[in-house]
Design a protein around this motif. Sequence first.
Motif, short mmCIF file in Angstrom:
data_model
loop_
_atom_site.label_atom_id
_atom_site.label_comp_id
_atom_site.label_asym_id
_atom_site.label_seq_id
_atom_site.Cartn_x
_atom_site.Cartn_y
_atom_site.Cartn_z
N GLU A 1 22.22 45.24 50.32
CA GLU A 1 22.41 46.02 49.29
C GLU A 1 21.52 47.26 49.12
O GLU A 1 21.88 48.17 48.27
CB GLU A 1 22.55 45.16 47.86
N ARG A 2 20.55 47.25 49.74
CA ARG A 2 19.73 48.63 49.88
C ARG A 2 20.15 49.56 50.61
O ARG A 2 19.53 50.69 50.71
CB ARG A 2 18.19 48.07 50.31
N LEU A 3 21.18 49.61 51.34
CA LEU A 3 21.81 50.57 52.31
C LEU A 3 22.98 51.22 51.72
O LEU A 3 23.84 50.34 51.07
CB LEU A 3 22.06 50.05 53.68
N VAL A 4 23.18 52.45 52.00
CA VAL A 4 24.44 52.99 51.51
C VAL A 4 25.42 52.56 52.52
O VAL A 4 25.43 52.58 53.71
CB VAL A 4 24.15 54.56 51.65
N TYR B 1 18.84 49.04 72.09
CA TYR B 1 20.16 49.42 71.03
C TYR B 1 19.24 50.04 69.74
O TYR B 1 18.17 49.54 69.49
CB TYR B 1 20.82 48.37 70.56
N LEU B 2 19.60 51.18 69.27
CA LEU B 2 19.41 51.59 68.07
C LEU B 2 20.03 51.63 66.97
O LEU B 2 21.02 52.05 66.86
CB LEU B 2 18.92 53.33 68.36
N VAL B 3 19.45 50.89 65.86
CA VAL B 3 20.34 50.82 64.77
C VAL B 3 19.76 51.80 63.70
O VAL B 3 18.68 51.92 63.39
CB VAL B 3 19.85 49.35 64.11
N THR B 4 20.70 52.63 63.14
CA THR B 4 20.33 53.52 62.01
C THR B 4 21.18 53.25 60.80
O THR B 4 22.26 52.81 60.93
CB THR B 4 20.46 55.18 62.49
N ALA B 5 20.72 53.51 59.60
CA ALA B 5 21.16 53.34 58.50
C ALA B 5 20.45 54.42 57.50
O ALA B 5 19.11 54.51 57.52
CB ALA B 5 21.28 51.97 57.99
N THR B 6 21.25 54.89 56.42
CA THR B 6 20.52 55.26 55.16
C THR B 6 20.54 54.29 53.83
O THR B 6 21.38 53.59 53.70
CB THR B 6 21.66 56.35 54.91
N THR B 7 19.24 54.34 53.66
CA THR B 7 18.90 53.50 52.61
C THR B 7 19.10 54.23 51.28
O THR B 7 19.17 55.37 51.08
CB THR B 7 17.36 52.96 52.43
N VAL B 8 19.35 53.50 50.21
CA VAL B 8 19.84 53.98 48.97
C VAL B 8 18.63 54.91 48.28
O VAL B 8 18.79 55.94 47.77
CB VAL B 8 20.22 52.90 47.82
N ALA B 9 17.39 54.41 48.57
CA ALA B 9 16.25 54.79 47.70
C ALA B 9 15.29 55.87 48.86
O ALA B 9 14.56 56.73 48.27
CB ALA B 9 15.27 53.94 46.99
N PHE B 10 15.32 55.49 50.13
CA PHE B 10 14.19 56.00 51.01
C PHE B 10 14.80 56.77 51.97
O PHE B 10 14.08 57.15 53.16
CB PHE B 10 13.56 54.78 51.52
#
Length: 92
Positions: free
Chosen positions: A59-62, A76-85
């Motif tokens: 839930e902390r990820l967009v 492997y590279l995992v990328t994600a956008t967080t809601v707050a950071f």
Amino acid sequence: MLRSLVGSEMCIRDRASIAQDIGHMIRDSGLLVTLMADRDRFRRTDCIKQLELLVEEDERLVPGTVQITETGSGQYLVTATTVAFGTTEVVL
């Protein structure tokens, strides 16, 4: 979770802890072993999609921002956008 100086537990929710949680989530799922062991390109692609969906549950990820890409030599590279950071990355 982290213990404060007075001994109470505090929930750590910054970018580094989210990245660490993502790495642990992936490793604990067992899918990383399957991904590394499988030589079939289509099964690896399916495994990557399963991992992306698993990480998306945080839930902390967009939603819709998780991407897993092979960087070569079995990493492997995992990328994600967080809601707050903002954006976070994990190398597996």
